[in-house]
Design an enzyme around this catalytic site. Structure first.
Site: not given
Lengths: 357, 325
Positions: A256, A260, A270
């Site tokens: 993606r 999120h 991250y």
């Protein structure tokens, strides 16, 4: 202590290279020109809608929204391989599959806005609601499939989850039930590398998620999820097996590009820039566009036209969502049971009398 | 009319509904060939075939998911959870999914699902076989909770539960399965969900109970009758929704009440009954409504379970306390 863990050899299936060249002609699905164009149109359309949804979300005009950019190859390709009467058991990010399966876009916006009409899937549209509990759709899919089988239908059920979802107990229970009852199920894991922030490497020691099929005695397939044709071919084939009573687990390797969800996730915490740009090279739209252009099946004009169409449609659908009359607490109370029990009737009357201010 | 045990009455209800409605499916662990660990489904697979009555893999969450999925295809699953403690493995399907299906989908889907499960103490069972978990389910919006105390009610309530278009959590007390027989009509009848039953009339105090505690309360009432105390005993039968009207009507007469439950004392059915009595009948009360319940611990091991659970003597003490207030 020289134990050697048994390897399950799985190479990701691919039809197109990231540059759009055909690398595996044998796996090239039999799609006519109109269908190929339609696949592209849907991916472009979905990308535009996603970008628009992200900004609507920032403006507060949408509620919970999980961006899909990067995953269109898997989402659009897998749905395109289904029959209209095949069922989809989605996770929360799987709005594109639902919408291309017939669920009205404005209702997906209502769902995002927390309006109950969002969940009123029209009769004849064969989808369940997006699942929030990770993996719950995996145990429901066998039930849907058993229902279809008992009704004598020649249809399949596709359940989606992500790499994080593959760690849930329900993931295994769902596959195991589908296998034990020989049900027409296809389980698709969109492995986008992260469960919010937790990397795939921390989910499991298993080398692939697809190999988890082996334990359940069902087919396991690994596919390049950025390649819409490879995904389409994998699902089409899995569908045939499913109808014969052999379920398949498909792991689609994807990414993606966005966060999120639009609820405060910052992927730079991250993921590295390098990793993102590496995956952007594999963009499912870039690759398929190159392939179609080389065949003379896609042009900049068509792309522009699709973008305009998508923008206009999204605007129309968000307006429709915003114009939908708001929910009421008495209405909510009446949707709990077929017949509202006395204690809830009392609570409803209290709200209806305007005391719930 | 036949004299049936509760387990036979349950079997009879399942048979009648399987026969009446082809959408009814019965499944769970060992319910097919074996006929269930308590024989609730005995003979049903033979009569209706493996497509209607079947064994599942040993996975409660999978069973619940299967049931929810089948509901979306117009079936009416009757799933068995072999012992109540195993329900923790399937909480999402029941409390996170089935209970919300109608609401989430604005009525597009609903869950005409029955979750049958044995529960209840006093039978020296293993851990997590006997707990009274009704409190968890009465707190879950979207589920009805039913708990019969005798064979007649068990049959009529189970038929009603199967025909109900919303999920019903159906609790069968282990000790009542075979402890006595009762005349049960052969054909089809229902006992309405949401209606309590006055099982003993009296004018001094109302004793509200359900499940095996109905019998414990009746025994206490017999003891108390010897002292001249006339108890009115109400069997709730349905724990959600609670039939507060029947309770209030009784309290208007007796002006005193206790609630008896086998479950732990805090935040359960008794607490809810008392809260509703406060809302509807506080001016008819001469004394606070007391609870006779198990202590707030995990279910006692077999060695001390008889002491742990409310006894007729404890119920009688509760009644005396309410009378002496």
């Amino acid at each position: 202590m020289g134990y050697e863990v048994r390897k399950v050899e799985l190479e990701p299936l691919q039809v197109l290279s990231p540059q759009g060249e055909v690398v595996d002609p044998a796996r090239m699905p039999k799609l006519d020109d109109a269908q190929l164009r339609e696949l592209m149109r849907r991916m472009v359309f979905t990308r535009v809608w996603d970008q628009r949804a992200v900004s609507l979300s920032r403006q507060g005009r949408l509620g919970f929204y999980a961006p899909v950019s990067g995953q269109e190859g898997t989402m659009i390709g897998s749905e395109f391989a289904l029959d209209k009467e095949d069922w989809i058991c989605p996770g929360y990010r799987d709005m594109p599959q639902l919408v291309w399966h017939g669920y009205p876009l404005y209702q997906s916006f209502l769902y995002s806005r927390g309006h109950q009409h969002g969940g009123q899937i029209p009769e004849g549209v064969c989808v369940l609601l997006p699942q929030i509990i990770i993996g719950a759709q995996y145990v429901q899919a066998p039930g849907v499939a058993m229902g279809l089988k008992l009704r004598g239908k020649r249809n399949v059920v596709v359940a989606y989850t992500g790499d994080g979802g593959s760690s849930q107990g329900d993931f295994y229970e769902g596959m195991n039930f589908a296998g034990a009852f020989r049900l027409p199920c296809i389980f698709i894991v969109q492995n986008n590398g992260y469960a919010i922030s937790t990397p795939r490497s921390k989910q499991s020691m298993a080398e692939t998620i697809a190999q988890k099929a082996v334990a359940a005695g069902i087919r396991g397939v690994l596919v390049d999820g950025m390649d819409v044709l490879a995904v389409y071919a994998a699902v089409k084939e899995a569908r045939e097996y499913a109808l014969e009573g052999l379920p398949t687990l498909i792991e689609a390797l994807t990414y993606r590009f966005g966060p999120h969800s639009m609820s405060g996730d910052d992927p730079t915490k991250y993921r590295t820039k390098e990793e993102l740009s590496e995956w952007e090279q594999k963009d499912p739209l870039v690759r398929f566009r190159a392939f179609l252009k080389a065949k003379g099946l896609w042009s900049d004009e068509e792309e522009e036209k699709t973008i305009e169409e998508a923008r206009a449609f999204v605007n129309d659908q968000i307006r429709k969502a915003e114009e939908t009359p708001p929910m009421t607490v008495p209405g909510l109370i009446d949707s709990m049971f077929e017949t509202t029990p006395p204690h809830l009737e009392e609570q409803k009357a209290w709200f209806a009398a305007g005391e719930g201010r | 009319m036949a004299q049936l045990t509760m387990i036979q009455a349950i079997n009879e209800a399942l048979r009648l509904e399987l026969k009446r409605d082809p959408n009814v499916l019965v499944f769970g662990e060992d319910v097919g060939h074996l006929g269930g660990v308590f024989r609730a489904t005995e003979g049903l697979q033979k009569e209706f075939g493996e497509h209607r009555v079947f064994d599942t893999p040993l996975a409660e969450s999978g069973i619940g998911g299967l049931a929810v999925g089948l509901c979306t295809q117009g079936f009416r699953p009757v799933m068995e959870i072999q012992f109540i403690g195993f329900v923790f493995e399937v909480m999402d399907s029941i409390c996170g999914q089935a209970s919300r299906l109608r609401y989430r989908s604005g009525g597009r889907y609903h869950a005409p699902l029955v979750i049958r499960t044995p529960f209840g103490g006093g039978v020296r069972a293993a851990e997590l076989h006997t707990d009274s978990l009704e409190g968890l389910f009465i707190q879950t919006p979207g589920i009805k909770v039913v708990c019969p105390s005798n064979p007649y009610d068990a049959k009529g309530l189970l038929i009603a539960a199967i025909r109900d278009n919303d999920p019903v959590f159906f609790m069968e007390h282990l000790k009542l399965y075979r402890s006595f027989r009762q005349e049960v009509p052969e054909g089809d009848y229902t006992v309405p969900i949401g209606k309590a039953n006055v099982v003993r009339e009296g004018r001094h105090v109302t004793v509200i109970a359900y499940g095996a505690m109905v019998h414990t309360s009746l025994r206490a009432a017999e003891e108390l009758a010897k002292e001249g105390v006339e108890c009115e005993v109400i069997d709730l039968r349905t724990l959600m929704p609670i039939d507060i009207d029947t309770i209030v009507a009784s309290i208007r007469k007796t002006n005193r009440a206790i609630v008896v439950q086998e479950a732990q004392k805090t935040a359960g059915v008794a607490a809810e009954v008392i809260a509703q009595i406060n809302e509807k009948a506080i001016f008819h009360l001469e004394a606070p409504v007391l609870r006779v319940a198990a202590p707030d611990t995990v279910y006692a091991f077999a060695q001390i379970e008889d002491e742990w659970m409310p006894t007729p003597a404890r119920v009688a003490d509760g009644v005396r306390k309410v009378l002496e207030y």
